[in-house]
Design an enzyme around this catalytic site. Structure first.
Site, PDB file in Angstrom:
ATOM      1  N   TYR A  52       0.854  -1.203   0.000  1.00  0.00           N
ATOM      2  CA  TYR A  52       0.000   0.000   0.000  1.00  0.00           C
ATOM      3  C   TYR A  52       0.888   1.251   0.000  1.00  0.00           C
ATOM      4  CZ  TYR A  52      -3.851   3.178   1.171  1.00  0.00           C
ATOM      5  OH  TYR A  52      -4.785   4.200   1.150  1.00  0.00           O
ATOM      6  N   LYS A  71       1.165   4.062  -2.924  1.00  0.00           N
ATOM      7  CA  LYS A  71       0.718   5.431  -2.646  1.00  0.00           C
ATOM      8  C   LYS A  71       1.867   6.425  -2.808  1.00  0.00           C
ATOM      9  CE  LYS A  71      -3.521   4.926  -2.484  1.00  0.00           C
ATOM     10  NZ  LYS A  71      -4.398   5.707  -3.373  1.00  0.00           N
ATOM     11  N   THR A 106     -15.345   5.425   4.421  1.00  0.00           N
ATOM     12  CA  THR A 106     -15.881   4.896   3.163  1.00  0.00           C
ATOM     13  C   THR A 106     -15.876   3.371   3.281  1.00  0.00           C
ATOM     14  OG1 THR A 106     -13.693   4.796   2.205  1.00  0.00           O
ATOM     15  CG2 THR A 106     -14.928   6.839   1.863  1.00  0.00           C
TER      16      THR A 106
HETATM   17  N1  LIG Z   1     -10.972   6.620   2.950  1.00  0.00           N
HETATM   18  C1  LIG Z   1      -9.807   7.002   3.443  1.00  0.00           C
HETATM   19  O1  LIG Z   1      -9.635   7.180   4.665  1.00  0.00           O
HETATM   20  C2  LIG Z   1      -8.660   7.239   2.513  1.00  0.00           C
HETATM   21  C3  LIG Z   1      -7.450   7.726   3.045  1.00  0.00           C
HETATM   22  C4  LIG Z   1      -6.376   7.924   2.203  1.00  0.00           C
HETATM   23  C5  LIG Z   1      -6.491   7.645   0.854  1.00  0.00           C
HETATM   24  N2  LIG Z   1      -7.662   7.154   0.358  1.00  0.00           N
HETATM   25  C6  LIG Z   1      -7.714   6.853  -1.069  1.00  0.00           C
HETATM   26  O2  LIG Z   1      -8.928   7.327  -1.626  1.00  0.00           O
HETATM   27  C7  LIG Z   1      -9.253   6.569  -2.795  1.00  0.00           C
HETATM   28  C8  LIG Z   1     -10.743   6.220  -2.779  1.00  0.00           C
HETATM   29  O3  LIG Z   1     -10.995   5.336  -1.726  1.00  0.00           O
HETATM   30  P1  LIG Z   1     -12.356   5.365  -0.881  1.00  0.00           P
HETATM   31  O4  LIG Z   1     -11.992   5.783   0.487  1.00  0.00           O
HETATM   32  O5  LIG Z   1     -13.413   6.083  -1.607  1.00  0.00           O
HETATM   33  O6  LIG Z   1     -12.672   3.801  -0.821  1.00  0.00           O
HETATM   34  P2  LIG Z   1     -13.944   2.949  -1.328  1.00  0.00           P
HETATM   35  O7  LIG Z   1     -15.202   3.479  -0.782  1.00  0.00           O
HETATM   36  O8  LIG Z   1     -13.583   1.536  -1.011  1.00  0.00           O
HETATM   37  O9  LIG Z   1     -13.918   3.179  -2.891  1.00  0.00           O
HETATM   38  C9  LIG Z   1     -12.905   2.643  -3.656  1.00  0.00           C
HETATM   39  C10 LIG Z   1     -13.292   2.724  -5.107  1.00  0.00           C
HETATM   40  O10 LIG Z   1     -12.239   2.143  -5.899  1.00  0.00           O
HETATM   41  C11 LIG Z   1     -12.835   1.229  -6.794  1.00  0.00           C
HETATM   42  N3  LIG Z   1     -11.926   0.153  -7.183  1.00  0.00           N
HETATM   43  C12 LIG Z   1     -11.249  -0.717  -6.395  1.00  0.00           C
HETATM   44  N4  LIG Z   1     -10.541  -1.580  -7.147  1.00  0.00           N
HETATM   45  C13 LIG Z   1     -10.786  -1.245  -8.439  1.00  0.00           C
HETATM   46  C14 LIG Z   1     -10.359  -1.763  -9.680  1.00  0.00           C
HETATM   47  N5  LIG Z   1      -9.569  -2.831  -9.768  1.00  0.00           N
HETATM   48  N6  LIG Z   1     -10.794  -1.162 -10.814  1.00  0.00           N
HETATM   49  C15 LIG Z   1     -11.629  -0.100 -10.757  1.00  0.00           C
HETATM   50  N7  LIG Z   1     -12.079   0.422  -9.611  1.00  0.00           N
HETATM   51  C16 LIG Z   1     -11.660  -0.148  -8.462  1.00  0.00           C
HETATM   52  C17 LIG Z   1     -14.063   0.696  -6.076  1.00  0.00           C
HETATM   53  O11 LIG Z   1     -14.973   0.174  -7.010  1.00  0.00           O
HETATM   54  P3  LIG Z   1     -15.611  -1.320  -6.889  1.00  0.00           P
HETATM   55  O12 LIG Z   1     -16.460  -1.314  -5.675  1.00  0.00           O
HETATM   56  O13 LIG Z   1     -16.369  -1.486  -8.165  1.00  0.00           O
HETATM   57  O14 LIG Z   1     -14.441  -2.245  -6.752  1.00  0.00           O
HETATM   58  C18 LIG Z   1     -14.568   1.968  -5.424  1.00  0.00           C
HETATM   59  O15 LIG Z   1     -15.314   2.721  -6.335  1.00  0.00           O
HETATM   60  C19 LIG Z   1      -8.311   5.361  -2.804  1.00  0.00           C
HETATM   61  O16 LIG Z   1      -7.294   5.577  -3.750  1.00  0.00           O
HETATM   62  C20 LIG Z   1      -7.722   5.368  -1.390  1.00  0.00           C
HETATM   63  O17 LIG Z   1      -6.415   4.827  -1.342  1.00  0.00           O
HETATM   64  C21 LIG Z   1      -8.737   6.959   1.140  1.00  0.00           C
END
Ligand SMILES: NC(=O)c1ccc[n+]([C@@H]2O[C@H](COP(=O)([O-])OP(=O)(O)OC[C@H]3O[C@@H](n4cnc5c(N)ncnc54)[C@H](OP(=O)(O)O)[C@@H]3O)[C@@H](O)[C@H]2O)c1
Length: 310
Positions: free
Chosen positions: A175, A179, A212
């Site tokens: 991860y 990142k 999320t």
């Molecule tokens: N939430 C946090 O605290 C946090 C903190 C730091 C960084 N981030 C970053 O924010 C971004 C969004 O995450 P989130 O928090 O919104 O998480 P989330 O609710 O789990 O959403 C993740 C999204 O990525 C998609 N995804 C995963 N694998 C994929 C693949 N192989 N091809 C296409 N789409 C894919 C999922 O779609 P499916 O359901 O269709 O798989 C979903 O739409 C990520 O890059 C994460 O690393 C989040």
């Protein structure tokens, strides 16, 4: 004054592509952009979820201009197909938000494609951006937004001899590495935009600690890994809402004053309104960026050139 969605300028006439737009932060970014009049291409893997996401935006933004495009970032064939389909309808793209991601998941490579974290976070987005860059450069004001995480602080630059951590894969190590790759990609892309004198900005963001599906999915994936369970419990209690976590992405995507090559995060690292923050020196390592570009072209088989469109 804190930056909010009220600060998003009118987006009518702009075409935005958002990856992972079927849930979490991507859905909120799509919702806010559509609410300001952008045409949003919701590039997503799970199509049932994507339909529900589209309906939820339409319920809030009547007349929202949306389209769904299947995209699995773990499959280079899917990336190529999605890019071709998007380009067929949109010779000009104004905004690409490379948001989709997973967190701290286990190592499942071979038979059904590239499923580890580097391919989803970086290689898939690298290939997608390379395929869309000409269309982006037809916009007079293009932006590419990459999404990193505090996990980048633990990440090492890509090892060109073993980018997939074969034999040394560990969920958090992968991860962090992926990142950090998001940061190096964003900065190297900005450097290439500047060198080519094209009207485009590449910006990197960290959303903050946001409730999320990210944490819940990592628990499901690892069968209840200890640290994964810790983050899941913590985010449910202390995490920001997805709408709050989407703000750094939206600011980087739309604020006329947002700076190419900069980092936007919540003011207090994981919480608070979106602000510009300094990038640490290791994030700006030129050699690591050059290596990342070469390894990414090799691993994806896609040549990524930045030049003004003819
Ligand atoms: N939430 C946090 O605290 C946090 C903190 C730091 C960084 N981030 C970053 O924010 C971004 C969004 O995450 P989130 O928090 O919104 O998480 P989330 O609710 O789990 O959403 C993740 C999204 O990525 C998609 N995804 C995963 N694998 C994929 C693949 N192989 N091809 C296409 N789409 C894919 C999922 O779609 P499916 O359901 O269709 O798989 C979903 O739409 C990520 O890059 C994460 O690393 C989040």
């Amino acid at each position: 004054m804190a930056w909010t969605t009220d600060d998003i300028p009118e987006q009518t006439g702009r075409v935005a592509v958002v990856t992972g737009a079927n849930g979490g932060l991507g859905l909120e970014v799509a919702r806010a952009l559509a609410g300001r009049g952008a045409h949003v291409v919701m590039a997503a893997r799970d199509q049932a979820k994507a339909q529900a996401a589209q309906a939820s935006i339409r319920a809030q933004v009547p007349g929202a201009s949306l389209e769904l495009r299947p995209l699995d970032l773990a499959s280079l064939a899917s990336v190529a197909e999605a890019a071709a389909a998007i380009l067929a309808d949109h010779p000009r793209i104004d905004l690409l938000v490379n948001n989709a991601g997973v967190m701290g998941i286990s190592d499942r490579r071979p038979d059904d494609g590239l499923r580890m974290q580097l391919p989803v976070h970086h290689l898939g987005h690298f290939a997608l951006t390379a395929r869309l860059v000409e269309a982006l450069l037809r916009s007079g004001d293009a932006r590419v937004v990459s999404v990193t995480s505090t996990g980048r602080h633990t990440g090492r630059p890509l090892d060109p001899d073993n980018p997939h951590l074969v034999g040394s894969y560990e969920p958090w190590r992968a991860y962090g590495q992926s990142k950090m790759a998001n940061v190096h990609f964003a900065l190297e892309l900005e450097r290439r935009f500047e060198a080519a004198h094209v009207p485009a900005r590449s910006i990197v963001v960290h959303p903050g600690f946001t409730n999320t599906d990210l944490q819940a999915r990592s628990v499901r994936d690892t069968g209840g890994g200890r640290s994964q369970r810790f983050f899941h419990a913590a985010v449910r209690r202390f995490g920001m809402t997805p709408a709050q976590g989407a703000l750094p992405l939206l600011r980087a995507a739309t604020d006329p004053g947002a700076v190419g090559g900069a980092l936007y995060t919540p003011r207090w690292v994981n919480w608070g309104p979106p602000v510009r923050r300094p990038l640490l020196r290791r994030a700006r390592d030129r050699e690591a960026m050059a290596t990342l570009w070469a390894v990414s072209e090799r691993e994806t088989g896609v040549t990524f050139e930045v030049k003004a469109p003819s």
